[in-house]
Every structure is written in C-alpha cells, then in structure tokens.
Design a protein around this motif. Sequence first.
Motif, short mmCIF file in Angstrom:
data_model
loop_
_atom_site.label_atom_id
_atom_site.label_comp_id
_atom_site.label_asym_id
_atom_site.label_seq_id
_atom_site.Cartn_x
_atom_site.Cartn_y
_atom_site.Cartn_z
N PRO A 103 0.67 -1.19 0.02
CA PRO A 103 0.00 0.08 -0.01
C PRO A 103 0.86 1.09 0.01
CG PRO A 103 -0.06 -0.70 2.13
CD PRO A 103 0.82 -1.97 1.46
N ILE A 104 0.38 2.48 -0.59
CA ILE A 104 1.17 3.60 -0.65
C ILE A 104 0.47 4.62 -0.12
CG2 ILE A 104 2.25 3.03 -2.62
CD1 ILE A 104 0.68 4.92 -4.34
N SER A 105 -0.99 4.67 0.03
CA SER A 105 -1.85 5.75 0.62
C SER A 105 -1.88 5.63 2.11
CB SER A 105 -3.28 5.67 0.12
OG SER A 105 -3.94 4.66 0.43
N ARG A 106 -2.29 6.70 2.92
CA ARG A 106 -2.22 6.79 4.24
C ARG A 106 -3.26 6.10 4.92
NH1 ARG A 106 -0.95 10.85 8.23
NH2 ARG A 106 -1.81 9.99 10.39
N SER A 107 -4.40 6.13 4.27
CA SER A 107 -5.75 5.45 4.71
C SER A 107 -5.49 3.84 4.59
CB SER A 107 -6.75 5.81 3.79
OG SER A 107 -6.65 5.60 2.27
N SER A 108 -4.83 3.33 3.52
CA SER A 108 -4.68 2.10 3.36
C SER A 108 -3.68 1.48 4.56
CB SER A 108 -4.29 1.61 2.07
OG SER A 108 -5.55 1.91 1.04
N VAL A 109 -2.79 2.24 4.36
CA VAL A 109 -1.65 1.76 5.52
C VAL A 109 -1.96 1.67 6.94
CG1 VAL A 109 0.54 2.56 6.65
CG2 VAL A 109 0.29 2.59 4.12
N ASP A 110 -2.86 2.56 7.31
CA ASP A 110 -3.63 2.80 8.72
C ASP A 110 -4.55 1.65 8.81
OD1 ASP A 110 -2.07 4.98 9.14
OD2 ASP A 110 -3.87 6.28 8.94
N LEU A 111 -5.39 1.24 7.70
CA LEU A 111 -6.32 0.31 7.72
C LEU A 111 -5.67 -1.01 7.84
CD1 LEU A 111 -9.47 -0.63 7.52
CD2 LEU A 111 -8.94 -0.65 5.07
N ILE A 112 -4.57 -1.34 7.21
CA ILE A 112 -3.76 -2.56 7.54
C ILE A 112 -3.29 -2.69 8.64
CG2 ILE A 112 -1.95 -4.10 6.36
CD1 ILE A 112 -2.61 -3.05 3.67
N ARG A 113 -2.82 -1.55 9.28
CA ARG A 113 -2.14 -1.74 10.56
C ARG A 113 -3.34 -2.03 11.68
NH1 ARG A 113 -0.42 3.27 10.88
NH2 ARG A 113 1.47 2.97 9.93
N GLU A 114 -4.53 -1.59 11.39
CA GLU A 114 -5.29 -1.69 12.44
C GLU A 114 -6.09 -3.11 12.31
OE1 GLU A 114 -10.07 -0.16 13.16
OE2 GLU A 114 -8.53 1.31 12.14
N GLN A 115 -6.33 -3.66 11.23
CA GLN A 115 -7.08 -4.72 10.97
C GLN A 115 -6.23 -6.14 10.41
OE1 GLN A 115 -10.62 -4.61 8.79
NE2 GLN A 115 -11.38 -2.74 9.31
N GLY A 116 -4.81 -5.88 10.09
CA GLY A 116 -4.14 -6.94 9.94
C GLY A 116 -4.67 -7.88 8.72
N ASP A 117 -4.59 -9.11 8.96
CA ASP A 117 -5.14 -10.12 8.14
C ASP A 117 -6.53 -10.09 7.93
OD1 ASP A 117 -2.61 -10.99 7.51
OD2 ASP A 117 -2.70 -12.73 8.83
N ASN A 118 -7.33 -9.44 8.54
CA ASN A 118 -8.54 -9.28 8.40
C ASN A 118 -8.91 -8.19 7.39
OD1 ASN A 118 -9.47 -11.43 9.98
ND2 ASN A 118 -9.29 -10.21 11.80
N THR A 119 -8.04 -7.22 7.07
CA THR A 119 -8.35 -6.13 5.99
C THR A 119 -9.17 -6.78 5.00
OG1 THR A 119 -6.27 -5.26 6.86
CG2 THR A 119 -7.20 -4.44 4.75
N PRO A 120 -10.47 -6.21 4.63
CA PRO A 120 -11.18 -6.59 3.50
C PRO A 120 -10.42 -6.17 2.03
CG PRO A 120 -11.95 -4.78 4.33
CD PRO A 120 -11.12 -5.02 5.27
N ILE A 121 -10.48 -7.01 1.19
CA ILE A 121 -9.78 -6.68 -0.14
C ILE A 121 -10.93 -6.90 -1.17
CG2 ILE A 121 -7.54 -7.36 0.36
CD1 ILE A 121 -7.82 -9.93 -1.25
N GLU A 122 -10.66 -6.21 -2.35
CA GLU A 122 -11.55 -6.12 -3.70
C GLU A 122 -10.77 -6.61 -4.78
OE1 GLU A 122 -14.97 -2.81 -2.29
OE2 GLU A 122 -13.31 -2.62 -3.42
N TRP A 123 -11.39 -7.17 -5.87
CA TRP A 123 -10.92 -7.38 -7.21
C TRP A 123 -11.08 -6.56 -8.25
CZ3 TRP A 123 -6.97 -10.94 -7.10
CH2 TRP A 123 -6.94 -11.65 -6.06
N TRP A 124 -10.15 -5.87 -8.73
CA TRP A 124 -10.11 -4.81 -9.57
C TRP A 124 -9.89 -5.23 -11.11
CZ3 TRP A 124 -6.17 -0.34 -10.23
CH2 TRP A 124 -6.52 0.64 -10.76
N HIS A 125 -11.09 -4.93 -11.92
CA HIS A 125 -10.92 -5.55 -13.35
C HIS A 125 -10.22 -4.65 -14.31
CE1 HIS A 125 -12.62 -6.64 -17.40
NE2 HIS A 125 -12.48 -7.78 -16.85
N ARG A 126 -9.50 -5.14 -15.25
CA ARG A 126 -8.59 -4.47 -16.39
C ARG A 126 -9.22 -3.36 -16.92
NH1 ARG A 126 -7.12 -9.61 -19.70
NH2 ARG A 126 -8.88 -10.19 -20.62
N SER A 127 -10.54 -3.47 -17.04
CA SER A 127 -11.22 -2.38 -17.78
C SER A 127 -11.13 -1.23 -16.93
CB SER A 127 -12.52 -2.83 -18.18
OG SER A 127 -13.29 -3.11 -17.07
N ASP A 128 -11.17 -1.13 -15.65
CA ASP A 128 -11.10 -0.06 -14.98
C ASP A 128 -9.96 0.42 -14.33
OD1 ASP A 128 -13.99 -0.21 -14.49
OD2 ASP A 128 -13.64 -1.72 -12.73
#
Length: 493
Positions: A103-128
């Motif tokens: 991660p490079i954004s402050r919000s994502s870094v903070d989220l991962i630090r807070e939730q660890g392996d429970n951090t939710p992820i999504e899948w981004w299609h190439r068209s986007d």
Amino acid sequence: MAQAKTLGELKSTGYTPRSVKQELRENLIERLRNKEEVFPGIIGFDDTVLPDIQRAILSRHSVLLLGLRGQAKTRIARLLVNLLDEYVPVVAGSELNDDPLAPISRSSVDLIREQGDNTPIEWWHRSDRYVEKLATPDVSVADLIGDVDPIKAATLKLTYADERVIHYGLVPRAHRGIFVINELPDLQARIQVSLFNILQEGDIQIRGFKLRLPLDIQFLFTANPEDYTNRGSIITPLKDRIESQILTHYPRTVDIARSITAQEATLTEDQTELVEVPELLYIMLEQLSFAARESEYIDEKSGVSARLSITALENLVSTAERRALINGDAHTVARITDFWGVVPAITGKVELVYEGEQEGAYGVAMKLLGQSIKTSFLEHFPDPTDVKADGRGGSDPYGVIRAYFSGGHVVELLTDGSNEAYRKALDGVAGLRKFVRAHLEGEVSETELYLYMELVLQGLAEMEVLNKEALHNSLNFRDILADMFGSEDLDFN
C-alpha cells in the motif's frame, strides 16, 4: 486467487505484487510465444508501428505515439488494457487502488495496521485500470496531480498539514493502471513540468507536502506533429523523459485502407440488405483519401484522417438507400452519381491551404472526386487521348461512342433516378455496352456492367472528351463541340 476476500486469504494463495510495466511485459511475452494477436483490429501497422510498441513494452518504457489525425493512436492506447491481468487485488475502499501487500496511501496503511490479515480486499477488473485525459489549455495541476481539499479538512477536522486532506488528481488515481494523455502539446508548459517527477522518479509532490507516493503507472501520450508549431509544443525535458517515441502513418496501400474502412464503417443490417456496394466503388472511396493527401489544395501537415473514407462510405450507402426508398426499389446498387452525396463527408475532413480556400471546399471536393474517377477509369480502359491504346493500328476504341455524342445526343443521369431509368439511359448510348464487355477481364455481373458503363462516361468527361454538366438533380453528358457547331442529330440505333 480471486476468491480471497481478506488480506490473510490473499497471502495464503502465494500472491506476489508486480509492477504494471512488468505485468504488461510478461503478458506480452506469453502472447507472442503463443502466436496470439496482440492488437486486434489494428490494420496496416504489422511491420511498422506494432513491433515498435511491443519493443517499448518489453523495455518497460513510457510511450509517445506521434502521428497525424486519424492514425489509430487512441485505439492502440486503449488496446493496451488487454495486456493487463484480468483482475488484481486492491484494498477495499482505497482511494489509490492500493495493492494489499504494497500500500502507498495513508488510509490503506492505517487500515492494514489496524485490521491486519482481516483487512478486506476487492478485485479490480482491467477495464477499470485505464484512465484517459484529453489535454486542453484549461487543464490544471490540481486536475492531474491533486490539491488540498478544504472541505475534507473541515469535515474531518484536520489541519492542512495532514496528508489526509489531499484530494488526489487523475494521475495518482491511475496508480497500478494505464494513464493516457491525448494531444500532449495542448497541455500548457507549466502543466507538463508537473509530470517530470512522475516519469523520472515515479512519485509526486502536492502543495509542498513532504509526501512521496511511489506511483506505478504505464504512461502513454499521443501527439500530432502539427501541434508543435500551431498550438503548442512538448517541452524538451518532458520529451527526454518519454523513453520511446513511435511514429504512426496512414495506410500505405488502397487494399489496407479498404480493409480499415470496411471494418470501421457503421452500417445497419437494413442498409446492407438494400444497398450493394461494388468493389470498384470501395476502391474509388479510398482513392479519394489518397488524392486528398497529395492534393495541392490541402495542408499536408494537417493530414487527411482515415475517418474521411469511413464517413464517405456511410454517406454513399445512405445516398443509395434514400434513392431506393424514393423510387420503391427493393434492391439497388450504389452508383458513381451517388458520390455527390459523399461531398459533406469530404468538406469537413480537410484543412485547406490558401489555394484551396480560393477554390472553395465544395470545389476541392469535386476535384478530388474527379481525380478518383479518372484514376479508376484509366485502370480499366484505354486512354482516350491515345488512339493506339487498343493496339489495333491506330483505330479509336471510343469511335462509336464519340460519334454518338458528336451527333448531338445528350445522356441524362438523374441523381435520384430509379434502377430502370438509370439502365435505360446507359443502354441508350450506342456502342457503350459492347465497349465495356470488350475491355473488362473476367466475368462481370449485369449490375456491375452498368456501373462500368457509367464509369466510361464519367471518365471521358474527366478526360475532356465529353462535357459533363452538373445540375441540381442530374448529370448531363454531351459532346463538347456539338453545341458550338450545331451538329446534326444522327441515329445510331
């Protein structure tokens, strides 16, 4: 892997991040090894432009496509998306499409630090993962890079010193994707300067923040050489940072241009069922574009887009369709007279020089049409200025046709005439059908025969053997000297 919903599940799959340029490179290598088509729908660039683009991708370069209007630059850029992975993971809700493992954004870094392996992820299609921006003089640094958002600062009760008050522009939001700027020279010089760090160092600075965002972006720019002098320029330091500059070009042959037009023209099923377009007319349409690119009346630096032939074909079919509907014909074949409906597709696609302005857009379009007719005529029939063209000891192959018109006969072809009226007018010319049959090679259908009969009359008019008078709804063919000397009407039937 796409079933992973959390960071922990993603880690268990063995996923490892890779850069966009590496992703493009590895997927291109796989396609080349498997002999798969890399840029579907791009015609005429197989030995020139496309190999250059593939080399640039293998070299992990940013790319500048340099060429005149209508040379498929934007289409090529959009096809690069097909070389991306179909799906990649992102931190759910992340502003910059952060990779969960990098991660490079402050919000994502903070989220991962807070939730660890429970951090939710999504899948981004190439068209986007494709961002395109048309460069215009009003584009600002804030549009591309970003700026401080006072509303966000007030809502979150943060000071302007906190990076969370930043509203990111298009470039950061294209992180892990492809970013395209069309017509790069139209971007103001001070805005082009803002791209220096991104291209060279891969990071950005916003309003003096001590912030380093290691952005991962494949950049592709398009430009028209004309822009370097007429509307702006690409500043030298920016050009120096774009590793590969690739020149595009117009179709080199009529056959290639014909294939592009057939692929791109938008015709309805009703039109294709009602109107038949012979191969001769397809070729004449392309000859119009080739003639325009060499015309002394048209600015060669501006170019003549491939869209001229595409819209011309659509207009040609629509002209024949309208004629058939008016006359109640269940089926019709496009004619050379239908080219008069193509003129609007020409006048808006060419940039005239001074001589062209004096001639007028309509006049230039008619000259181009006449040149196309003349080229096709001489490709199929003897040159009427050379009486030995038929190799029969100097006899004139057009003798009977000339005599018919020198007798004072006039042939009228109505622009909206029915199939019956069109054929009757051509059949009335003494020796015309026999002449066409004698000079065409191979079998010719009855419908094509009439088209070639018309081509003879049109060609003789362009060669100044006959006089052609264009009225508001018809074309009249007559002998040039018949009216002057008042020749007696002769009966050749």
